[in-house]
Design an enzyme around this catalytic site. Structure first.
Site, PDB file in Angstrom:
ATOM      1  N   CYS A  10     -38.409   4.847   4.486  1.00 44.12           N
ATOM      2  CA  CYS A  10     -38.739   3.531   3.930  1.00 44.12           C
ATOM      3  C   CYS A  10     -39.955   3.703   3.014  1.00 44.12           C
ATOM      4  O   CYS A  10     -40.318   4.829   2.676  1.00 44.12           O
ATOM      5  CB  CYS A  10     -38.966   2.494   5.031  1.00 44.12           C
ATOM      6  SG  CYS A  10     -40.423   2.746   6.071  1.00 44.12           S
ATOM      7  N   ARG A  16     -39.843   0.157   9.197  1.00 49.87           N
ATOM      8  CA  ARG A  16     -38.402   0.376   9.322  1.00 49.87           C
ATOM      9  C   ARG A  16     -38.017   1.804   9.688  1.00 49.87           C
ATOM     10  O   ARG A  16     -37.218   2.017  10.604  1.00 49.87           O
ATOM     11  CB  ARG A  16     -37.691  -0.023   8.018  1.00 49.87           C
ATOM     12  CG  ARG A  16     -37.833  -1.491   7.701  1.00 49.87           C
ATOM     13  CD  ARG A  16     -37.291  -1.810   6.338  1.00 49.87           C
ATOM     14  NE  ARG A  16     -38.158  -1.242   5.305  1.00 49.87           N
ATOM     15  CZ  ARG A  16     -37.886  -1.256   4.012  1.00 49.87           C
ATOM     16  NH1 ARG A  16     -36.755  -1.795   3.579  1.00 49.87           N
ATOM     17  NH2 ARG A  16     -38.725  -0.739   3.140  1.00 49.87           N
ATOM     18  N   ASP A 126     -37.619  -5.533   4.993  1.00 49.07           N
ATOM     19  CA  ASP A 126     -38.896  -4.956   5.404  1.00 49.07           C
ATOM     20  C   ASP A 126     -39.700  -5.993   6.187  1.00 49.07           C
ATOM     21  O   ASP A 126     -40.161  -6.987   5.619  1.00 49.07           O
ATOM     22  CB  ASP A 126     -39.681  -4.508   4.174  1.00 49.07           C
ATOM     23  CG  ASP A 126     -40.902  -3.687   4.516  1.00 49.07           C
ATOM     24  OD1 ASP A 126     -41.356  -3.713   5.679  1.00 49.07           O
ATOM     25  OD2 ASP A 126     -41.407  -3.010   3.599  1.00 49.07           O
TER      26      ASP A 126
END
Length: 154
Positions: A10, A16, A126
């Site tokens: 990420c 994440r 996110d």
């Protein structure tokens, strides 16, 4: 017996991708195939190198009984393309950054949501911005389960 090296990616490697790292490791262990998968995570930015994961990520993992101990954020390295069987991005921006670094390798570089088209999501949101760690967890868990099936480990 095939072993797999998986890298989740990420932007900052605090929400994440560490969540996906811990979830896949947990699911593989529960399925009795944990010894066949090495899972790591990294960020494209390096903004949080050396830091722990976001408190929201730790909280949701703990809620689901998933260990998050021993994590330290790191940045993607140019050598990662050599070391990992799959490098799995959380969104289009991450994938574009990876393709700029490594070139296009659709069998090796793809988004987690590509494994769960039925989810209706084109990327994993996110939670740094959305604040919804539960939504991110649902997608990460579904994508990780789908990955285990793709690798024919469950």
């Amino acid at each position: 017996m095939k072993h797999y090296h998986i890298l989740f990616v990420c932007l900052g490697n605090i929400c994440r991708s560490p969540m996906a790292e811990c979830v896949l490791r947990h699911l593989a262990s529960e399925a009795g195939v944990g010894q066949r998968i090495i899972v790591e995570s990294a960020g494209t930015s390096g903004w949080h190198d050396g830091e722990n994961m976001h408190a929201g990520t730790r909280k949701i993992l703990t809620k689901h009984g998933i260990s998050h101990l021993g994590f330290t954020s790191s940045k993607v390295k140019s050598s990662d393309i050599e070391h990992f069987d799959f490098i799995i991005a959380m969104d289009d921006s991450n994938l574009n950054d990876l393709e700029r670094l490594f070139g296009k390798h659709p069998d090796k570089l793809f988004k987690l949501t590509d494994l769960i088209p039925e989810s209706g999501y084109s990327s994993v949101p996110d939670p740094w911005y959305t604040g919804d760690f539960a939504e991110t967890f649902r997608l990460v868990e579904a994508g990780s389960s789908a990955l285990l099936k793709k690798l024919e480990l469950v």
